[in-house]
Motif scaffolding. Sequence first.
Motif, PDB file in Angstrom:
ATOM      1  N   MET A 120      17.020   2.630  -6.160  1.00  8.26           N
ATOM      2  CA  MET A 120      17.783   1.409  -5.880  1.00  8.26           C
ATOM      3  C   MET A 120      18.130   1.299  -4.404  1.00  8.26           C
ATOM      4  O   MET A 120      18.151   0.187  -3.860  1.00  8.26           O
ATOM      5  CB  MET A 120      19.049   1.378  -6.723  1.00  8.26           C
ATOM      6  N   ASP A 121      18.380   2.416  -3.749  1.00  5.17           N
ATOM      7  CA  ASP A 121      18.655   2.378  -2.306  1.00  5.17           C
ATOM      8  C   ASP A 121      17.440   1.834  -1.556  1.00  5.17           C
ATOM      9  O   ASP A 121      17.574   0.988  -0.656  1.00  5.17           O
ATOM     10  CB  ASP A 121      19.001   3.778  -1.790  1.00  5.17           C
ATOM     11  N   LYS A 122      16.270   2.311  -1.916  1.00  2.00           N
ATOM     12  CA  LYS A 122      15.042   1.840  -1.266  1.00  2.00           C
ATOM     13  C   LYS A 122      14.792   0.372  -1.591  1.00  2.00           C
ATOM     14  O   LYS A 122      14.365  -0.412  -0.731  1.00  2.00           O
ATOM     15  CB  LYS A 122      13.840   2.694  -1.700  1.00  2.00           C
ATOM     16  N   TYR A 123      15.047   0.008  -2.849  1.00  4.07           N
ATOM     17  CA  TYR A 123      14.822  -1.378  -3.263  1.00  4.07           C
ATOM     18  C   TYR A 123      15.771  -2.329  -2.524  1.00  4.07           C
ATOM     19  O   TYR A 123      15.356  -3.423  -2.102  1.00  4.07           O
ATOM     20  CB  TYR A 123      15.023  -1.508  -4.767  1.00  4.07           C
ATOM     21  N   LYS A 124      17.012  -1.930  -2.354  1.00  2.00           N
ATOM     22  CA  LYS A 124      17.973  -2.763  -1.618  1.00  2.00           C
ATOM     23  C   LYS A 124      17.525  -2.951  -0.169  1.00  2.00           C
ATOM     24  O   LYS A 124      17.643  -4.044   0.395  1.00  2.00           O
ATOM     25  CB  LYS A 124      19.361  -2.130  -1.676  1.00  2.00           C
ATOM     26  N   THR A 125      17.017  -1.887   0.425  1.00  2.00           N
ATOM     27  CA  THR A 125      16.504  -1.983   1.793  1.00  2.00           C
ATOM     28  C   THR A 125      15.337  -2.966   1.854  1.00  2.00           C
ATOM     29  O   THR A 125      15.244  -3.789   2.769  1.00  2.00           O
ATOM     30  CB  THR A 125      16.055  -0.602   2.301  1.00  2.00           C
ATOM     31  N   TYR A 126      14.465  -2.865   0.873  1.00  2.00           N
ATOM     32  CA  TYR A 126      13.317  -3.779   0.803  1.00  2.00           C
ATOM     33  C   TYR A 126      13.781  -5.230   0.711  1.00  2.00           C
ATOM     34  O   TYR A 126      13.270  -6.114   1.417  1.00  2.00           O
ATOM     35  CB  TYR A 126      12.454  -3.424  -0.394  1.00  2.00           C
ATOM     36  N   MET A 127      14.765  -5.504  -0.153  1.00 10.58           N
ATOM     37  CA  MET A 127      15.244  -6.872  -0.342  1.00 10.58           C
ATOM     38  C   MET A 127      15.954  -7.395   0.905  1.00 10.58           C
ATOM     39  O   MET A 127      15.861  -8.585   1.227  1.00 10.58           O
ATOM     40  CB  MET A 127      16.180  -6.933  -1.545  1.00 10.58           C
ATOM     41  N   GLU A 128      16.656  -6.527   1.619  1.00 12.16           N
ATOM     42  CA  GLU A 128      17.307  -6.941   2.869  1.00 12.16           C
ATOM     43  C   GLU A 128      16.264  -7.344   3.910  1.00 12.16           C
ATOM     44  O   GLU A 128      16.443  -8.338   4.632  1.00 12.16           O
ATOM     45  CB  GLU A 128      18.176  -5.803   3.395  1.00 12.16           C
ATOM     46  N   LEU A 129      15.177  -6.574   3.985  1.00 11.46           N
ATOM     47  CA  LEU A 129      14.098  -6.913   4.912  1.00 11.46           C
ATOM     48  C   LEU A 129      13.413  -8.210   4.488  1.00 11.46           C
ATOM     49  O   LEU A 129      13.049  -9.039   5.333  1.00 11.46           O
ATOM     50  CB  LEU A 129      13.073  -5.779   4.962  1.00 11.46           C
ATOM     51  N   ARG A 130      13.276  -8.386   3.197  1.00 14.47           N
ATOM     52  CA  ARG A 130      12.631  -9.591   2.679  1.00 14.47           C
ATOM     53  C   ARG A 130      13.441 -10.834   3.039  1.00 14.47           C
ATOM     54  O   ARG A 130      12.877 -11.899   3.335  1.00 14.47           O
ATOM     55  CB  ARG A 130      12.465  -9.477   1.168  1.00 14.47           C
ATOM     56  N   LYS A 131      14.753 -10.705   3.017  1.00  6.30           N
ATOM     57  CA  LYS A 131      15.618 -11.842   3.361  1.00  6.30           C
ATOM     58  C   LYS A 131      15.413 -12.265   4.817  1.00  6.30           C
ATOM     59  O   LYS A 131      15.510 -13.448   5.151  1.00  6.30           O
ATOM     60  CB  LYS A 131      17.084 -11.478   3.121  1.00  6.30           C
ATOM     61  N   LYS A 132      15.149 -11.280   5.681  1.00  2.00           N
ATOM     62  CA  LYS A 132      14.900 -11.612   7.087  1.00  2.00           C
ATOM     63  C   LYS A 132      13.652 -12.476   7.226  1.00  2.00           C
ATOM     64  O   LYS A 132      13.624 -13.430   8.002  1.00  2.00           O
ATOM     65  CB  LYS A 132      14.750 -10.338   7.912  1.00  2.00           C
ATOM     66  N   GLY A 133      12.619 -12.108   6.477  1.00  2.47           N
ATOM     67  CA  GLY A 133      11.412 -12.930   6.425  1.00  2.47           C
ATOM     68  C   GLY A 133      10.623 -13.013   7.713  1.00  2.47           C
ATOM     69  O   GLY A 133       9.775 -13.904   7.866  1.00  2.47           O
ATOM     70  N   THR A 134      10.850 -12.105   8.647  1.00  4.01           N
ATOM     71  CA  THR A 134      10.133 -12.151   9.921  1.00  4.01           C
ATOM     72  C   THR A 134       8.911 -11.234   9.883  1.00  4.01           C
ATOM     73  O   THR A 134       8.864 -10.257   9.124  1.00  4.01           O
ATOM     74  CB  THR A 134      11.056 -11.723  11.077  1.00  4.01           C
ATOM     75  N   ASP A 135       7.946 -11.546  10.731  1.00  3.85           N
ATOM     76  CA  ASP A 135       6.697 -10.789  10.738  1.00  3.85           C
ATOM     77  C   ASP A 135       6.898  -9.325  11.122  1.00  3.85           C
ATOM     78  O   ASP A 135       6.158  -8.448  10.650  1.00  3.85           O
ATOM     79  CB  ASP A 135       5.693 -11.429  11.702  1.00  3.85           C
ATOM     80  N   ASP A 136       7.893  -9.055  11.984  1.00  7.66           N
ATOM     81  CA  ASP A 136       8.067  -7.693  12.471  1.00  7.66           C
ATOM     82  C   ASP A 136       8.521  -6.709  11.389  1.00  7.66           C
ATOM     83  O   ASP A 136       8.372  -5.495  11.551  1.00  7.66           O
ATOM     84  CB  ASP A 136       9.059  -7.662  13.639  1.00  7.66           C
ATOM     85  N   VAL A 137       9.065  -7.225  10.269  1.00  3.89           N
ATOM     86  CA  VAL A 137       9.535  -6.315   9.215  1.00  3.89           C
ATOM     87  C   VAL A 137       8.486  -6.102   8.120  1.00  3.89           C
ATOM     88  O   VAL A 137       8.677  -5.265   7.225  1.00  3.89           O
ATOM     89  CB  VAL A 137      10.850  -6.832   8.570  1.00  3.89           C
ATOM     90  N   LYS A 138       7.388  -6.844   8.188  1.00  6.85           N
ATOM     91  CA  LYS A 138       6.383  -6.737   7.129  1.00  6.85           C
ATOM     92  C   LYS A 138       5.786  -5.333   6.990  1.00  6.85           C
ATOM     93  O   LYS A 138       5.620  -4.840   5.870  1.00  6.85           O
ATOM     94  CB  LYS A 138       5.286  -7.771   7.359  1.00  6.85           C
ATOM     95  N   PRO A 139       5.449  -4.654   8.106  1.00  9.35           N
ATOM     96  CA  PRO A 139       4.925  -3.284   7.957  1.00  9.35           C
ATOM     97  C   PRO A 139       5.912  -2.348   7.261  1.00  9.35           C
ATOM     98  O   PRO A 139       5.524  -1.518   6.439  1.00  9.35           O
ATOM     99  CB  PRO A 139       4.662  -2.844   9.401  1.00  9.35           C
ATOM    100  N   GLN A 140       7.187  -2.504   7.599  1.00  7.08           N
ATOM    101  CA  GLN A 140       8.212  -1.675   6.968  1.00  7.08           C
ATOM    102  C   GLN A 140       8.335  -2.004   5.486  1.00  7.08           C
ATOM    103  O   GLN A 140       8.483  -1.104   4.644  1.00  7.08           O
ATOM    104  CB  GLN A 140       9.555  -1.865   7.671  1.00  7.08           C
ATOM    105  N   MET A 141       8.239  -3.292   5.154  1.00  9.30           N
ATOM    106  CA  MET A 141       8.300  -3.705   3.748  1.00  9.30           C
ATOM    107  C   MET A 141       7.137  -3.128   2.954  1.00  9.30           C
ATOM    108  O   MET A 141       7.311  -2.634   1.832  1.00  9.30           O
ATOM    109  CB  MET A 141       8.294  -5.237   3.648  1.00  9.30           C
ATOM    110  N   GLU A 142       5.955  -3.181   3.532  1.00 14.05           N
ATOM    111  CA  GLU A 142       4.779  -2.645   2.851  1.00 14.05           C
ATOM    112  C   GLU A 142       4.909  -1.144   2.628  1.00 14.05           C
ATOM    113  O   GLU A 142       4.533  -0.630   1.563  1.00 14.05           O
ATOM    114  CB  GLU A 142       3.526  -2.951   3.681  1.00 14.05           C
ATOM    115  N   ALA A 143       5.470  -0.447   3.606  1.00 13.77           N
ATOM    116  CA  ALA A 143       5.640   1.003   3.483  1.00 13.77           C
ATOM    117  C   ALA A 143       6.635   1.332   2.365  1.00 13.77           C
ATOM    118  O   ALA A 143       6.405   2.258   1.571  1.00 13.77           O
ATOM    119  CB  ALA A 143       6.117   1.591   4.808  1.00 13.77           C
ATOM    120  N   ILE A 144       7.734   0.566   2.312  1.00 15.17           N
ATOM    121  CA  ILE A 144       8.742   0.810   1.265  1.00 15.17           C
ATOM    122  C   ILE A 144       8.176   0.483  -0.103  1.00 15.17           C
ATOM    123  O   ILE A 144       8.411   1.209  -1.081  1.00 15.17           O
ATOM    124  CB  ILE A 144      10.018  -0.022   1.539  1.00 15.17           C
ATOM    125  N   MET A 145       7.394  -0.595  -0.200  1.00 15.39           N
ATOM    126  CA  MET A 145       6.807  -0.969  -1.487  1.00 15.39           C
ATOM    127  C   MET A 145       5.876   0.134  -1.996  1.00 15.39           C
ATOM    128  O   MET A 145       5.852   0.442  -3.197  1.00 15.39           O
ATOM    129  CB  MET A 145       6.061  -2.289  -1.364  1.00 15.39           C
TER     130      MET A 145
END
Length: 358
Positions: A120-145
């Motif tokens: 859940m900690d990782k999932y919350k981090t993923y959702m916070e990055l998703r809310k930002k919706g910027t291109d610079d966070v996409k690599p981090q989102m993919e890594a967490i997924m």
Amino acid sequence: MKKLFTFAIMAMGFMTAMAQDIAYTINGTTADSIKTVYVSVNGQKPAKVDVTGGKYTAKGTAPKNAIIANIIGQGQRLAIVNDGTSATVDFNANSVKGSALNNEFGTYQQEEAKFDATYMDKYKTYMELRKKGTDDVKPQMEAIMKELEAMQDKQIADIAAYCKAHKNDVTPAYYLSEVYYGFNYDELNSLLDPQAAYYSHPMLERAKGQLKSMELRRPGRMFTDLSMNTPEGKPCKLSDYVAKGNYVLVDFWASWCGPCRAEMPNVVPGYNKYHSKGFDVVGVSFDSKADAWKNAITTLKMPWHHMSDLKGWQCAAAKAYGINGIPSNVLLDKEGKIIASDLRGEDLQAKLKELYGF
């Protein structure tokens, strides 16, 4: 004959005894802020139990070997096996104590609680990055997924190992009732072993239903034909497209299904890469509205064959292939035999690479 009859009488008496309810007592501890605990027997509608000063006692009767879950807050739960001995549960420490079986059951639940917290900690981090919706966070989102997917795979593997190690008690029913959908046909068929002590547990009815559904699309079966219509309203059959000497993915989806739409970026590249080598896709829609179906085909850029009877969940495909959740699919060989089912994401790409060699 007399001996067999006597055995039958004895067996019936034994089953009746096993079905009789026995008393249970659960002494629980929670945070002071918790005012109610919900107690559910074998996944049935829970009963409310009041909490005073972080303490509560749940008493009642339930079938022997029933699994009794204590639930608080947003679904946090601790369960015991009703084996005729009293038990204690402590939500503050995520612990269960009682008989030797419940002690072991509690230890595994404690490990699961740690896993859930990390997930859940990782999932919350993923959702916070998703809310930002910027291109610079996409690599981090993919890594967490990828981390989340790996954790899910490990959890499924760990539960399978737990079930195999606990064939002589009923605790696997608790876990299989929650994650049966995460196993393929062969895995679930192996875990639902009629010789296992947990096989007849009432919490496994849905898992057994899932296995029966999966039987209709298990590897080795020939495809079942379907008669529907194209988006243009022209009658067609699944046999118009399969068993023609090519590998074919029959993809069950719907325009209103978010996970189905999210899966298309995995299907489209596979189609584009291997179509020239003979690979084909047939989309079988669970839609009920023609316009929504047609618009999704265009929007999602799905250039393959499509068919539907526009009956939603009452469509012919649901019964023919045991579909009770979408997205779902079956991959057929050149003769129309199922070689894999429910391939998603990288699994689909890996299977196609295996088949075509590149």
